[in-house]
Design an enzyme around this catalytic site. Structure first.
Site, PDB file in Angstrom:
ATOM      1  N   LYS A  60      45.880  -6.787  31.398  1.00 48.57           N
ATOM      2  CA  LYS A  60      46.598  -5.724  32.294  1.00 48.57           C
ATOM      3  C   LYS A  60      46.161  -4.464  31.196  1.00 48.57           C
ATOM      4  O   LYS A  60      46.557  -4.037  30.232  1.00 48.57           O
ATOM      5  CB  LYS A  60      48.211  -5.987  32.140  1.00 48.57           C
ATOM      6  CG  LYS A  60      48.929  -4.670  32.511  1.00 48.57           C
ATOM      7  CD  LYS A  60      48.876  -4.288  33.970  1.00 48.57           C
ATOM      8  CE  LYS A  60      49.705  -3.059  34.140  1.00 48.57           C
ATOM      9  NZ  LYS A  60      49.055  -1.714  33.626  1.00 48.57           N
ATOM     10  N   GLU A  81      51.445  -5.165  18.215  1.00 45.23           N
ATOM     11  CA  GLU A  81      50.812  -3.957  17.184  1.00 45.23           C
ATOM     12  C   GLU A  81      51.506  -2.878  17.715  1.00 45.23           C
ATOM     13  O   GLU A  81      51.216  -2.425  18.728  1.00 45.23           O
ATOM     14  CB  GLU A  81      49.167  -3.951  17.431  1.00 45.23           C
ATOM     15  CG  GLU A  81      48.653  -2.945  16.186  1.00 45.23           C
ATOM     16  CD  GLU A  81      48.415  -1.741  16.785  1.00 45.23           C
ATOM     17  OE1 GLU A  81      49.322  -0.999  16.526  1.00 45.23           O
ATOM     18  OE2 GLU A  81      47.460  -1.581  17.157  1.00 45.23           O
ATOM     19  N   CYS A 126      48.738   5.121  16.623  1.00 47.03           N
ATOM     20  CA  CYS A 126      49.822   4.569  16.113  1.00 47.03           C
ATOM     21  C   CYS A 126      49.834   4.543  14.435  1.00 47.03           C
ATOM     22  O   CYS A 126      50.672   4.277  13.783  1.00 47.03           O
ATOM     23  CB  CYS A 126      50.255   3.211  16.565  1.00 47.03           C
ATOM     24  SG  CYS A 126      48.892   2.094  16.462  1.00 47.03           S
TER      25      CYS A 126
HETATM   26  C1  SIN Z   1      46.132   2.458  17.909  1.00 46.75           C
HETATM   27  O1  SIN Z   1      46.467   3.534  17.608  1.00 46.75           O
HETATM   28  O2  SIN Z   1      46.779   1.513  18.304  1.00 46.75           O
HETATM   29  C2  SIN Z   1      44.975   1.986  17.104  1.00 46.75           C
HETATM   30  C3  SIN Z   1      44.347   3.004  16.270  1.00 46.75           C
HETATM   31  C4  SIN Z   1      43.218   2.379  15.642  1.00 46.75           C
HETATM   32  O3  SIN Z   1      42.812   1.264  15.668  1.00 46.75           O
HETATM   33  O4  SIN Z   1      42.579   3.206  14.838  1.00 46.75           O
END
Ligand code: SIN
Length: 515
Positions: free
Chosen positions: A210, A286, A320
């Site tokens: 998705k 995650e 994130c």
């Molecule tokens: C994310 O923000 O979910 C991933 C960031 C990254 O892999 O550097």
């Protein structure tokens, strides 16, 4: 007279022609390879239009303009069930392909991605807004997952375990978990897909993906390359839909989907986990972070400023793993803050497609509302605005530095997901570890120090899944990416990332004589 079946084929063909001509307007019309512009779902290696005839539009966060053709809404329960059925059917044969053939297809996909670098980066910038240089960086990061897991396909080793029962031999094998559902975010429209599909495909799983409604075109372009790379029909399927809630619910509840991998917010992760509970399927989540970025008084301050810029402001703070709390020792706070503000004031904010732009827009107005709320809340509680602090126009927010942020400010306990550097002073190692760990989430944490004893102590004490020491950038295909606490579970990338898509089976063979 046309039969119903022929009429439907004709309708599909007409839609495909309309889709290609519609692609001639908007930022995506600039692509060298127009075959990469797709706007339908991808099921069983075919482009499939919406059953309801509904569509949705994708806008450039920089300009608000539509970037390509209308995208077909394919998220009804019947359409999602169809994708699951196709993935289940394809799994019957794909699971038995040799690791070498999977390695070859993934290598081909990697090479096709590299051959289309400019176009794939242009798509990322058009739909996500990040500057072209960052989009190229994301694209290379995205391709590197295909390269890494192509090689890992050949390393799915098992084990032989000594027996405790006479005449027995114990052998451990790895097998693909089954058809998997993959739900990806808009902040890395390409890399979050390959980080999940590359290990899935290497392990022998089939997928239903998705893609986010804000950024569907990167995933659809990848699907075109998946087909060109020779993956069999039904191995990779993509659903385009604005209705993430319905699609997520069906994927999580399905008995035929054996694993769900999701990158996104902690709130949504909890919902998906509860929806998956009835089948107890495997999950990789995650989720959100609240990364501390600690500058000790023995740090190289110029390096720490550079690290903070990369860590806090990459993708305008919409990652994130980005620093959410900048914790600086009182001895070096004045120097660090002054240098950080000077560096932030040099940023060029604007349309990511334009030359020289270092920082792009936020994804939509809700994202700006949150940053604005965090700034105002901190200022009301006594923080000082040292740079920025205001909306510019459209989806742009000034890169912002706040000093003296009080402990009860919302931006210290919630993930801002925007260009706001909140600086807090501390006076001892013990105190800063307590502050850093005082949060429900634990994805990444960073610190700068030149004391080797402290480096080990602090790295081991931080309650996170990933630690950056004297660096603000950690993301690589070769490392296990993932968190602890409410940042979720499972690991992506690296040799550990494969096992999330595998089951470990032991075969105990009896009656084989003594020994
Ligand atoms: C994310 O923000 O979910 C991933 C960031 C990254 O892999 O550097």
């Amino acid at each position: 007279m046309l039969t119903a079946a022929l009429r439907s084929v004709n309708l599909q063909a007409q839609r495909t022609i309309m889709t290609s001509s519609a692609a001639l307007s908007g930022k995506l019309s600039a692509l060298k390879n127009p075959l990469l512009v797709k706007s339908q779902s991808f099921i069983n290696n075919e482009w499939v239009g919406s059953a309801s005839g509904k569509t949705f539009k994708v806008h450039d966060p920089s300009t608000g303009e539509q970037i390509g053709p209308d995208v077909e809404e394919c998220g009804s329960p019947a359409e999602v069930e169809k994708a699951i059925k196709v993935a289940k059917e394809a799994f019957k044969t794909y699971q038995n392909t040799t690791p070498k053939s999977r390695q070859d297809m993934l290598t081909k996909l990697y090479n096709l991605m590299l051959a289309n670098t400019d176009d794939l980066a242009t798509i990322i910038t058009a739909e996500n807004g990040k500057p072209l240089a960052d989009a190229k960086g994301e694209h290379m990061y995205s391709a590197s997952f295909c390269e890494w897991f192509a090689a890992e396909a050949m390393r799915t080793y098992g084990d032989v375990i000594p027996a405790t029962i006479p005449g027995m031999r114990n052998v451990v094998i790895k097998q693909p978990v089954g058809p998997v559902a993959i739900i990806t975010p808009w902040n890395f429209p390409s890399a979050m897909i390959t980080r999940k599909i590359a290990p899935a495909l290497a392990a022998g799983c089939t997928c239903v993906i998705k893609v986010p409604a804000e950024t569907p075109f990167s995933g659809l372009a990848l699907a075109q390359l998946v087909k060109e790379a020779g993956f069999p029909a039904g191995v990779v399927n993509i659903i385009t839909s604005e209705d993430s809630k319905t699609v997520g619910e069906i994927l999580c509840a399905s008995k035929d989907i054996k694993k769900v991998s999701f990158t996104g917010s902690t709130n949504v992760g909890k919902i998906l986990a509860s929806q998956s509970a009835s089948t107890l399927k495997k999950l990789s989540l995650e989720l959100g972070g609240n990364a501390p970025f600690i500058v000790f008084n023995d740090a190289d301050i110029d390096a720490a400023v550079q690290g903070a810029i990369a860590c806090k402001f990459r993708s305008s703070g919409q990652t994130c793993v980005c620093a959410n709390r900048i914790l600086v020792h009182t001895d070096v706070a004045a120097e660090f803050t002054e240098k950080l503000v000077a560096a932030v004031e040099k940023f060029k904010v604007g349309d990511g497609a334009e030359q020289g732009i270092t920082h792009g827009p936020l994804i939509h107005s809700r994202a700006l509302d949150k940053v604005e709320h965090h700034v105002n809340d901190a200022v009301e509680r006594g923080a000082k605005v040292l740079a920025g602090g205001k909306r510019i126009k459209g989806n742009f927010f000034q890169p912002t530095v706040l000093g003296d942020v009080p402990a009860d400010a919302a931006c210290l306990s919630e993930e801002t997901f925007g260009p706001l550097a909140a600086i807090v002073k501390f006076s001892s190692e013990e105190q800063v570890i307590e502050i850093a760990n005082d949060t429900d989430v634990g994805l990444a944490g960073y610190f700068y120090s030149r004391d080797v004893g402290r480096i080990w102590r602090v790295a081991e004490a931080l309650e996170v899944g990933m630690v950056g020491v004297n660096t603000g950038v950690i993301s690589q295909a070769t490392i296990p990416f993932g968190g602890v606490k409410e940042s979720g579970y499972g690991r992506e990338g690296s040799k550990y990332g494969m096992s999330d898509y595998e089951i470990t089976k032991v075969i105990c063979m009896g009656g084989l004589g003594t020994s």
